[in-house]
Scaffold this active site. Structure first.
Site, PDB file in Angstrom:
ATOM      1  N   ARG A  16      11.205  -6.684   5.155  1.00 33.43           N
ATOM      2  CA  ARG A  16      11.017  -5.252   4.943  1.00 33.43           C
ATOM      3  C   ARG A  16      11.916  -4.393   5.832  1.00 33.43           C
ATOM      4  O   ARG A  16      12.114  -4.679   6.995  1.00 33.43           O
ATOM      5  CB  ARG A  16       9.558  -4.896   5.208  1.00 33.43           C
ATOM      6  CG  ARG A  16       9.215  -3.470   4.816  1.00 33.43           C
ATOM      7  CD  ARG A  16       7.827  -3.381   4.342  1.00 33.43           C
ATOM      8  NE  ARG A  16       6.918  -3.263   5.466  1.00 33.43           N
ATOM      9  CZ  ARG A  16       5.604  -3.148   5.315  1.00 33.43           C
ATOM     10  NH1 ARG A  16       5.072  -3.162   4.108  1.00 33.43           N
ATOM     11  NH2 ARG A  16       4.833  -3.039   6.364  1.00 33.43           N
TER      12      ARG A  16
ATOM     13  N   ARG B  35      -0.635  -8.514  13.613  1.00 36.09           N
ATOM     14  CA  ARG B  35      -1.142  -7.484  12.689  1.00 36.09           C
ATOM     15  C   ARG B  35      -2.005  -8.125  11.593  1.00 36.09           C
ATOM     16  O   ARG B  35      -3.014  -7.557  11.181  1.00 36.09           O
ATOM     17  CB  ARG B  35       0.022  -6.699  12.070  1.00 36.09           C
ATOM     18  CG  ARG B  35       0.657  -5.733  13.080  1.00 36.09           C
ATOM     19  CD  ARG B  35       1.959  -5.153  12.575  1.00 36.09           C
ATOM     20  NE  ARG B  35       1.808  -4.376  11.367  1.00 36.09           N
ATOM     21  CZ  ARG B  35       2.814  -4.087  10.542  1.00 36.09           C
ATOM     22  NH1 ARG B  35       4.037  -4.515  10.797  1.00 36.09           N
ATOM     23  NH2 ARG B  35       2.592  -3.363   9.470  1.00 36.09           N
TER      24      ARG B  35
ATOM     25  N   LYS C 116       0.829  -1.215   0.000  1.00 38.76           N
ATOM     26  CA  LYS C 116       0.000   0.000   0.000  1.00 38.76           C
ATOM     27  C   LYS C 116       0.862   1.263   0.000  1.00 38.76           C
ATOM     28  O   LYS C 116       0.596   2.192  -0.751  1.00 38.76           O
ATOM     29  CB  LYS C 116      -0.895   0.058   1.254  1.00 38.76           C
ATOM     30  CG  LYS C 116      -1.929  -1.027   1.341  1.00 38.76           C
ATOM     31  CD  LYS C 116      -2.887  -0.768   2.495  1.00 38.76           C
ATOM     32  CE  LYS C 116      -2.211  -0.707   3.859  1.00 38.76           C
ATOM     33  NZ  LYS C 116      -1.583  -1.971   4.300  1.00 38.76           N
TER      34      LYS C 116
ATOM     35  N   ARG D 231      11.472  -1.964  11.231  1.00 38.11           N
ATOM     36  CA  ARG D 231      10.512  -1.397  12.171  1.00 38.11           C
ATOM     37  C   ARG D 231      10.376  -2.285  13.408  1.00 38.11           C
ATOM     38  O   ARG D 231      10.459  -3.496  13.297  1.00 38.11           O
ATOM     39  CB  ARG D 231       9.154  -1.226  11.484  1.00 38.11           C
ATOM     40  CG  ARG D 231       9.130  -0.016  10.578  1.00 38.11           C
ATOM     41  CD  ARG D 231       7.956   0.014   9.650  1.00 38.11           C
ATOM     42  NE  ARG D 231       6.694  -0.439  10.217  1.00 38.11           N
ATOM     43  CZ  ARG D 231       5.529  -0.348   9.584  1.00 38.11           C
ATOM     44  NH1 ARG D 231       5.482   0.196   8.368  1.00 38.11           N
ATOM     45  NH2 ARG D 231       4.422  -0.778  10.127  1.00 38.11           N
TER      46      ARG D 231
ATOM     47  N   ARG E  32      -9.218   1.414   9.539  1.00 32.34           N
ATOM     48  CA  ARG E  32      -8.798   0.039   9.801  1.00 32.34           C
ATOM     49  C   ARG E  32      -9.884  -0.764  10.494  1.00 32.34           C
ATOM     50  O   ARG E  32      -9.666  -1.922  10.822  1.00 32.34           O
ATOM     51  CB  ARG E  32      -7.540   0.053  10.656  1.00 32.34           C
ATOM     52  CG  ARG E  32      -6.256  -0.072   9.833  1.00 32.34           C
ATOM     53  CD  ARG E  32      -5.171  -0.381  10.793  1.00 32.34           C
ATOM     54  NE  ARG E  32      -3.946  -0.945  10.339  1.00 32.34           N
ATOM     55  CZ  ARG E  32      -2.960  -0.316   9.729  1.00 32.34           C
ATOM     56  NH1 ARG E  32      -3.088   0.915   9.343  1.00 32.34           N
ATOM     57  NH2 ARG E  32      -1.837  -0.927   9.483  1.00 32.34           N
TER      58      ARG E  32
END
Ligand code: AMP
Length: 218
Positions: A129, A173, A17, A162, A90
């Site tokens: 990531r 998540r 996204k 992160r 969300r």
């Protein structure tokens, strides 16, 4: 003049996204509003908001709606033209609040763009990531590494993992996405706003699908 685009992006972590949001921002001259980025900026700057949000984020949970909705309304009001919401709403209460606030301003959404991706693929993508600490540009150590290890191609900033991208947090998540966020596909479909895009592919392939999905709006 055509009405400026007002978009929300939906999809599990790892669906790309943020990457696609950047491309849309450039292509259509939209203001990017990423709730995750706003929270991370506040954490970095050590604000009260950042301190409060960090415990939720590191656990993979949603930051409470009272905080998040107010923050988004402020950001929307600061974006006079088109905007793209990445990471908000969300859950259904957030979507309802957004609908109310936008209706009150005569600025309804143009579309909700949903990125569809298998959970296991999402998991692998997120594990690799890394993100530029300074400008938030995303990388993936397996699929899309920076030219120089640990250094952002765009701004030279340091590239970090992160704190909410350890395996356990990512599992949570994904669960939160399934339980709270996925019902928004029906919410927006019922309003005739939903456009779905297969997010399994290269960045360029997905960008092509996004362009096709929005072709009648630009
Ligand atoms: P993101 O960068 O969009 O994946 O967001 C990272 C984390 O920030 C999420 O896992 C949540 O903890 C928090 N967050 C981002 N957007 C929202 C939102 N709309 N509502 C609640 N929490 C959010």
């Amino acid at each position: 003049m055509a009405d400026p685009l007002r978009l929300v992006l939906l999809g599990p972590p790892g669906a790309g996204k943020g990457t696609q949001a950047r491309r849309l921002v450039e292509r259509f001259g939209l203001d990017p509003i990423s709730t995750g980025d706003i929270f991370r900026r506040n954490i970095q700057e050590g604000t009260d908001l950042g301190r409060m949000a960090k415990s939720f984020i590191d656990a993979g949970e949603l930051v409470p709606d009272e905080v998040t909705v107010g923050m988004v309304v402020e950001a929307v009001d600061a974006a006079p033209g088109g905007f793209i919401l990445d990471g908000f709403p969300r859950n259904v209460p957030q979507a309802e609040a957004l609908e109310r606030e936008l209706a009150a301003r005569g600025r309804p959404l143009s579309a909700a763009l949903a990125f569809l991706l298998d959970e296991e693929v999402a998991m692998k993508r997120v594990a690799g990531r890394r993100t530029c600490q300074r400008c938030q540009t995303p990388y993936n150590v397996f699929f899309d590494p920076p030219r120089v290890e640990g250094v952002c191609d765009r701004c030279g900033g340091p590239i970090v993992q992160r704190t909410d991208e350890g395996e356990e947090t990512v599992r949570r998540r994904l669960e939160v996405y399934r339980e709270s966020t996925a019902p928004l596909l029906k919410f927006y479909s019922d309003q005739g706003l939903l456009r779905e895009v297969d997010a399994d592919g290269t960045e360029d392939e997905v960008a092509g699908r996004v362009a096709a999905a929005l072709a009648d709006l630009g």
